[in-house]
Design a protein around this motif. Structure first.
Motif, mmCIF file in Angstrom:
data_model
loop_
_atom_site.group_PDB
_atom_site.id
_atom_site.type_symbol
_atom_site.label_atom_id
_atom_site.label_comp_id
_atom_site.label_asym_id
_atom_site.label_seq_id
_atom_site.Cartn_x
_atom_site.Cartn_y
_atom_site.Cartn_z
ATOM 1 N N ASP A 1 13.630 -8.192 7.338
ATOM 2 C CA ASP A 1 12.497 -7.382 6.877
ATOM 3 C C ASP A 1 11.493 -7.117 7.997
ATOM 4 O O ASP A 1 10.416 -6.573 7.750
ATOM 5 N N TYR B 1 13.303 0.186 4.856
ATOM 6 C CA TYR B 1 12.780 -0.242 3.571
ATOM 7 C C TYR B 1 12.990 0.854 2.527
ATOM 8 O O TYR B 1 13.116 2.031 2.859
ATOM 9 N N THR B 2 13.000 0.438 1.267
ATOM 10 C CA THR B 2 13.264 1.391 0.190
ATOM 11 C C THR B 2 12.063 2.265 -0.119
ATOM 12 O O THR B 2 12.212 3.298 -0.773
ATOM 13 N N SER B 3 10.879 1.861 0.302
ATOM 14 C CA SER B 3 9.678 2.638 -0.007
ATOM 15 C C SER B 3 8.604 2.356 1.033
ATOM 16 O O SER B 3 8.698 1.404 1.816
ATOM 17 N N ARG C 1 5.626 1.368 0.303
ATOM 18 C CA ARG C 1 4.951 0.114 -0.055
ATOM 19 C C ARG C 1 5.705 -1.096 0.486
ATOM 20 O O ARG C 1 5.087 -2.064 0.937
ATOM 21 N N GLU C 2 7.014 -1.052 0.456
ATOM 22 C CA GLU C 2 7.800 -2.150 1.004
ATOM 23 C C GLU C 2 7.578 -2.267 2.512
ATOM 24 O O GLU C 2 7.502 -3.377 3.055
ATOM 25 N N ARG D 1 4.151 -3.841 3.002
ATOM 26 C CA ARG D 1 4.155 -5.263 2.663
ATOM 27 C C ARG D 1 4.886 -6.087 3.727
ATOM 28 O O ARG D 1 4.493 -7.214 4.027
ATOM 29 N N ALA D 2 5.951 -5.526 4.284
ATOM 30 C CA ALA D 2 6.636 -6.209 5.389
ATOM 31 C C ALA D 2 5.702 -6.324 6.587
ATOM 32 O O ALA D 2 5.684 -7.349 7.280
#
Length: 594
Positions: free
Chosen positions: A353, A358-360, A362-363, A366-367
């Motif tokens: 990560d 990332y899938t989005s 937001r992801e 957050r990472a």
């Protein structure tokens, strides 16, 4: 057609009519001592005192932000000028001399630190037999002599590899010593040894990067032979997170090919005993002439490291995870060239990560939060590329310029043409820079009227504005920035709504499919959803985020996101490469005593 205003001074003349309209001279009215801040407070002139106090605080904030942009987050430069001498504190020691620029001081500092006796012994040798540092020194001195101006005047030289490498090492040694670390016993012996020099030089560079990014360093005790050691422990001061740091620079053959493969260098680093999260720096140390060649080398090194994740073992066990920073510090391979293919790339080894996909959005964000110190380190490496030119964070244009026009600063008074073309004392309130001019909002303190005026800017002022647009005019005023990546756009919206109440954020998400779930979320989570949705909306409306290759071409290290991934909604890929060349502008010792 408007013409640029002339600058007649940042303060109204003492014998000019006072700007308040009293009819008295300025020196007999608001120019009297009792209108200074301490006296205003003593006389309980609260309104004027508070206004002046706020201005002083804003100026202090701008100065500190500007200093940090130049010097980083380590201990600030501690210096004072007295009777023509410049005094500079380095840790517990004090140096003094007639230095006009900070690089001028550094050139003296490295001579004292390395030792003149050792330097003179090296200079007595034929050039090709000298230590690499003294070969750099010889080239830098010859370059100075070729570009020197009149005695006592500042001058600049081209930023060749020799100048860059010499200045880097001098600054690195200063930063290590000034931030409380012992360089006498830890590094100097290795630096003076030709066989150990490259590795020691790279270690100083890694230490300097971490110091400027806000890390505190603690060198390992190499006298303890009971086990292996990393180079040092780095603590990120804002969060207290600790990292065991190892720095490896590959040896090269005379032709430039590497003796040690990248995978083996990583294995050697991971074999060291580490008490904390691992942070490994590997310098490719390759003679590359272009950025494109450097990018290809970095891509290949990343691929090798990623392929090693499943196969690499340490003492028969799977290798531990680590943050890995791959660099190519090309200075010493281009001593006479100003084209320095100097690059830095961050990746994760067994950290899927970190710097991944990332899938989005937001992801991705957050990472970024989970690995926050590493992203701050990358940002610092990108931002703090240059050696400071001044001692206190001042702009070079205000310290070194021979142009006598006063600096443009918010809150100062200037005698300028008013709306009726008659000259009036007006307050400089804010400005933007376009087409080599400052377009300023001027205010008449007497009438309260505002108008736009223009001021010509010198090339030196424009260069400083490009480096420090938010603080150039003396206070912090965030200048407009163009979002180039999807995460740039996300950050813009997140900042815009970070203080918006929950009920208003929910109202902005009226078409969200699960309103009941929405109400249960925190204010921060709602801000993330709003920022993500607005970013996707911007992309759907025509905003085209730059690709990784495009951002590479612009020499940026900011996060980036591809515009259209296969899944149909933008996946996030954090950008990881930044060009860190040109660490100083090449202002050198005006005395020519090198």
């Amino acid at each position: 057609m408007s013409y640029p205003f002339r600058r007649s001074g940042p303060k109204i003349g003492r014998n000019d009519p006072c700007f308040c309209g009293s009819g008295r001279k300025f020196k007999h009215c608001h120019g009297r001592p009792q209108h200074a801040l301490p006296n205003l407070i003593a006389e309980r002139r609260q309104e004027l005192a508070v206004a002046e106090g706020k201005r002083q605080l804003e100026r202090h904030k701008a100065r500190e932000l500007q200093r940090q942009k130049q010097q980083g987050l380590g201990r600030p430069i501690i210096s004072v000028e007295h009777r023509g001498y410049r005094f500079v504190a380095v840790g517990s020691r004090v140096f003094y001399g007639k230095w006009k620029t900070f690089p001028d001081f550094l050139h003296n500092y490295i001579k004292v630190t390395i030792g003149s006796d050792w330097g003179n012994v090296e200079i007595a040798k034929p050039l090709e037999e000298r230590h690499p540092l003294m070969q750099w020194y010889d080239k830098m001195c010859r370059l100075q002599m070729a570009h020197a101006g009149k005695p006592g005047e500042l001058f600049s030289t081209p930023m060749t590899g020799a100048v860059s490498a010499y200045n880097r090492l001098a600054y690195n040694l200063y930063l290590i010593a000034h931030n409380g670390k012992d360089i006498e016993t830890r590094l100097l012996t290795r630096l003076k040894n030709k066989d150990n020099f490259q590795g020691a030089y790279f270690e100083t560079l890694v230490a300097a990067w971490l110091i400027r990014a806000g890390f505190e360093l603690e060198f390992e005790n190499e006298q303890d032979t009971s086990h292996t050691h990393c180079e040092f422990t780095a603590t990120y001061i804002p969060t207290g997170e600790k990292y065991s740091v190892e720095a490896k620079s590959r040896e090269t053959r005379p032709g430039g090919s590497a003796r040690t493969p990248v995978g083996k260098q990583l294995g050697k680093a991971l074999a060291k005993k580490a008490d904390y999260k691992r942070l490994v720096f590997i310098d490719l140390n390759k003679a590359l002439d272009t950025r494109e060649a450097a990018y290809r080398a970095l891509d290949r090194a990343e691929l090798i490291i990623k392929r090693s994740e499943k196969s690499m073992a340490i003492d028969g066990a799977p290798a531990p995870s680590a943050y890995v920073c791959i660099t190519n510090m090309n200075d010493q391979h281009a001593l006479d060239s100003s084209t320095l293919a100097t690059m830095v790339s961050f990746i994760g080894f067994k950290l899927p990560d970190f710097m991944g996909e990332y899938t989005s959005l937001r992801e991705a964000v957050r990472a970024r939060e989970r690995h926050f110190p590493m992203f701050r380190l990358l940002k610092s490496v990108e931002e703090h590329r240059e050696i400071p030119q001044t001692f206190g964070g001042e702009l070079p244009s205000e310290v070194f310029s021979t142009d006598k026009r006063p600096r443009l600063q918010v809150g100062q008074l200037y005698l300028v043409p008013g709306p009726d073309e008659k000259e009036v004392p007006a307050e400089f309130t804010q400005a933007v820079v376009m087409e080599r001019k400052a377009y300023a909002v001027m205010r008449d303190p007497k009438t309260g009227k505002n108008w736009i005026g223009t001021f010509e800017m010198t090339p030196e002022e424009l260069a400083d504005y490009e480096r420090h647009p938010d603080t150039y005019f003396g206070v912090y005023q965030r200048q407009g920035r163009r979002a180039e990546t999807a995460i740039d756009m996300y950050d813009f919206f997140a900042e815009a709504y970070e203080n918006t109440p929950k009920d208003k954020l929910v109202a902005l998400l009226a078409n969200y499919p699960d309103q009941d779930e929405l109400i249960k979320l925190s204010q921060k989570e709602l801000v993330e959803i709003v920022a993500e949705r607005y970013t996707y909306g911007a992309i759907a409306s025509g905003f085209k985020p730059k690709t990784r290759d495009e951002m590479r071409a612009k020499r940026s290290g900011r996060p980036s996101v591809p515009a259209q991934p296969a899944s149909g909604s933008p996946a996030a890929q954090v950008k990881r490469v930044t060009d860190v060349g040109d660490p100083a502008r090449g202002i050198v010792d005006p005395r020519g005593d090198s």
